[in-house]
Design a protein around this motif. Structure first.
Motif, short mmCIF file in Angstrom:
data_model
loop_
_atom_site.label_atom_id
_atom_site.label_comp_id
_atom_site.label_asym_id
_atom_site.label_seq_id
_atom_site.Cartn_x
_atom_site.Cartn_y
_atom_site.Cartn_z
N PRO A 118 73.15 104.18 -54.29
CA PRO A 118 73.61 104.82 -53.05
C PRO A 118 72.67 105.89 -52.51
CG PRO A 118 75.43 104.57 -54.59
CD PRO A 118 74.19 104.18 -55.34
N LYS A 119 71.98 106.60 -53.40
CA LYS A 119 71.07 107.66 -52.94
C LYS A 119 70.00 107.11 -52.02
CE LYS A 119 68.05 111.36 -54.69
NZ LYS A 119 66.80 110.87 -54.07
N ALA A 120 69.58 105.86 -52.26
CA ALA A 120 68.52 105.26 -51.43
C ALA A 120 68.94 105.14 -49.98
CB ALA A 120 68.14 103.89 -51.99
N PHE A 121 70.23 104.91 -49.73
CA PHE A 121 70.70 104.82 -48.35
C PHE A 121 70.39 106.12 -47.60
CE2 PHE A 121 74.04 101.91 -50.29
CZ PHE A 121 73.46 100.75 -49.81
N TYR A 122 70.68 107.25 -48.23
CA TYR A 122 70.51 108.53 -47.57
C TYR A 122 69.03 108.91 -47.49
CZ TYR A 122 75.50 108.59 -48.28
OH TYR A 122 76.83 108.24 -48.28
N TYR B 226 76.44 102.97 -47.41
CA TYR B 226 75.52 102.41 -46.41
C TYR B 226 75.96 102.82 -45.01
CZ TYR B 226 73.60 98.98 -43.18
OH TYR B 226 73.01 98.38 -42.10
N ALA B 227 77.24 102.61 -44.71
CA ALA B 227 77.76 102.92 -43.37
C ALA B 227 77.72 104.42 -43.10
CB ALA B 227 79.18 102.39 -43.24
N VAL B 228 78.03 105.24 -44.11
CA VAL B 228 77.97 106.69 -43.93
C VAL B 228 76.54 107.13 -43.62
CG1 VAL B 228 78.24 108.92 -45.09
CG2 VAL B 228 80.00 107.16 -45.36
N SER B 229 75.57 106.54 -44.31
CA SER B 229 74.17 106.91 -44.06
C SER B 229 73.74 106.55 -42.64
CB SER B 229 73.24 106.23 -45.08
OG SER B 229 73.07 104.85 -44.81
N LYS B 230 74.22 105.43 -42.13
CA LYS B 230 73.88 105.02 -40.77
C LYS B 230 74.55 105.92 -39.73
CE LYS B 230 71.10 101.41 -40.99
NZ LYS B 230 69.77 101.43 -40.37
N LEU B 231 75.80 106.29 -39.97
CA LEU B 231 76.48 107.18 -39.04
C LEU B 231 75.84 108.57 -39.05
CD1 LEU B 231 78.71 107.62 -36.99
CD2 LEU B 231 80.25 108.18 -38.89
N ALA B 232 75.49 109.05 -40.22
CA ALA B 232 74.79 110.34 -40.30
C ALA B 232 73.47 110.28 -39.55
CB ALA B 232 74.57 110.72 -41.76
N LYS C 91 49.73 105.42 -31.06
CA LYS C 91 49.97 105.94 -29.70
C LYS C 91 50.96 105.04 -28.94
CE LYS C 91 45.45 108.18 -29.15
NZ LYS C 91 44.89 107.81 -30.47
N PRO C 92 52.19 104.90 -29.44
CA PRO C 92 53.13 103.94 -28.84
C PRO C 92 53.75 104.44 -27.54
CG PRO C 92 54.22 105.14 -30.59
CD PRO C 92 52.78 105.59 -30.60
N HIS C 93 54.17 103.47 -26.72
CA HIS C 93 55.01 103.75 -25.56
C HIS C 93 56.48 103.48 -25.90
CE1 HIS C 93 51.03 102.35 -23.87
NE2 HIS C 93 51.11 103.58 -23.42
N TYR C 94 56.69 102.62 -26.86
CA TYR C 94 58.03 102.26 -27.33
C TYR C 94 58.02 102.26 -28.86
CZ TYR C 94 58.27 100.18 -22.62
OH TYR C 94 58.21 99.96 -21.27
N VAL C 95 59.19 102.53 -29.44
CA VAL C 95 59.36 102.43 -30.88
C VAL C 95 60.66 101.69 -31.15
CG1 VAL C 95 59.64 103.68 -33.06
CG2 VAL C 95 58.11 104.60 -31.30
N ILE C 96 60.62 100.75 -32.08
CA ILE C 96 61.85 100.10 -32.56
C ILE C 96 61.89 100.31 -34.07
CG2 ILE C 96 63.17 97.97 -32.77
CD1 ILE C 96 61.84 96.96 -30.24
N HIS C 97 62.88 101.06 -34.51
CA HIS C 97 62.97 101.47 -35.91
C HIS C 97 63.95 100.57 -36.66
CE1 HIS C 97 63.11 103.84 -39.48
NE2 HIS C 97 64.22 104.49 -39.20
N LEU C 98 63.39 99.62 -37.40
CA LEU C 98 64.19 98.68 -38.18
C LEU C 98 64.24 99.04 -39.65
CD1 LEU C 98 62.78 95.29 -36.77
CD2 LEU C 98 64.81 96.54 -35.98
N ALA C 99 63.21 99.74 -40.15
CA ALA C 99 63.08 99.96 -41.59
C ALA C 99 64.28 100.72 -42.13
CB ALA C 99 61.79 100.73 -41.89
N GLY C 100 64.73 100.30 -43.29
CA GLY C 100 65.86 100.97 -43.93
C GLY C 100 66.38 100.14 -45.09
N VAL C 101 67.28 100.72 -45.85
CA VAL C 101 67.96 99.99 -46.93
C VAL C 101 69.17 99.34 -46.29
CG1 VAL C 101 69.06 100.14 -49.18
CG2 VAL C 101 67.13 101.64 -48.63
N ALA C 102 69.17 97.99 -46.23
CA ALA C 102 70.10 97.31 -45.35
C ALA C 102 71.25 96.60 -46.04
CB ALA C 102 69.34 96.28 -44.50
N PHE C 103 71.18 96.35 -47.32
CA PHE C 103 72.21 95.53 -47.96
C PHE C 103 73.35 96.41 -48.48
CE2 PHE C 103 74.31 92.12 -49.65
CZ PHE C 103 74.38 92.07 -51.02
#
Length: 300
Positions: free
Chosen positions: A83-87, A140-146, A65-77
């Motif tokens: 590459p499929k893991a990024f998407y 990686y960058a394409v997945s983040k922009l998408a 039941k959050p009031h705020y969310v910070i979404h850090l999880a992801g494939v970062a390197f």
């Protein structure tokens, strides 16, 4: 500071490198921090869920039941080998999270999604502002922009803010990243280090400053905005090595390994802090020398 139950923040990727420092920043400022992901019972408040399993996400969100969310999880390197893991994770996983948040949207004050400055691509000269064109140069960058484009589809139902952090580092970051690799070699007093392209310029910001910026951004809640998290302080790889030499008194021979030279390398990547300072007026990021000294001391 005792946690305020009216300031409950759900952090995905809490047990990762950034999440550890973010938890400290939030708890020091009175937030009740909940972790979401593959979390262990060692953390007091956590909900287990998989970003690719919408049912588990919905259960986790209803439990926190959050009031705020910070979404850090992801494939970062950027050098990740699949590459499929990024998407799968960065795009589909984020969409699943937003869908899971919809039932509690009325209580949400801000949902900060961590994107990446890599979306700007290989642009030369000057400091990049949020109005610069985007030109991602790898999966990686394409997945983040998408992910950014997808997230905007949820406005105004979900109060989304997009953060584009530039390079940052600190204690706990994997040695697959540049600065921790350099620190490790100097601490072990290695005679040589193999690196990729030496003619790159980057911001090497401090993870503690990034955590501070994320907290201030969820408090300011500039809904619908994209904000660079940056310092405008570009440092060359050669300068980083020279700083480590100065701090330790140890000298290392730097060798270029062609296997570490990435295709479509972004040569210069620095950000304009103007918009960030609108929402984080006390923004005074540390310089690399201070961050390196902190990391070297911890590793010695």
């Amino acid at each position: 500071m005792p946690p305020n139950h009216d300031r409950r923040v759900l952090v995905t990727g809490l047990q990762g490198f950034t999440g550890h420092h973010l938890a400290n920043e939030l708890e020091d400022n009175g937030y009740e921090v909940w972790g979401l992901g593959d979390v262990t019972p060692t953390f007091a408040r956590c909900v287990k869920a998989d970003l690719l399993d919408i049912a588990s996400l919905k259960q986790a969100v209803l439990a926190a039941k959050p009031h705020y969310v910070i979404h850090l999880a992801g494939v970062a390197f950027v050098g990740h080998g699949q590459p499929k893991a990024f998407y799968d994770v960065n795009l589909v996983g984020t969409r699943n999270l937003l869908e899971a948040l919809e039932p509690v949207a009325a209580d949400l004050r801000c949902v900060l999604l961590a994107s990446s400055a890599n979306v700007y691509g290989n642009l030369q000269g000057g400091l990049l502002s949020e109005s610069n064109p985007v030109n991602p140069a790898n999966d990686y960058a394409v997945s983040k922009l998408a992910m950014e484009y997808m997230a905007k589809l949820w406005l105004p139902k979900i109060p989304v803010v997009l953060a584009r952090p530039f390079n940052y580092t600190g204690i706990g970051q994997s040695e697959s990243f540049l600065i921790p690799k350099i620190v490790s070699h100097f601490v072990r007093k290695q005679s040589a280090i193999e690196l990729g392209n030496m003619d790159v310029w980057r911001e090497f910001n401090d993870v503690r400053d990034v955590a501070h910026a994320y907290r201030k951004l969820i408090e300011a809640a500039p809904i619908g905005q994209t904000v660079n998290v940056c310092s405008s302080n570009l440092v060359s790889l050669k300068e980083a090595l020279a700083l480590a030499t100065e701090l330790t008194g140890h000298s290392i021979e730097a060798r270029i390994n062609p296997q570490f030279v990435r295709a479509n390398e972004v040569l210069k990547l620095g950000g304009d802090t103007t918009r960030l300072k609108q929402f984080v007026p006390d923004w005074q990021p540390r310089r690399l020398r201070e961050t390196l000294a902190w990391m070297l001391d911890a590793a010695s």
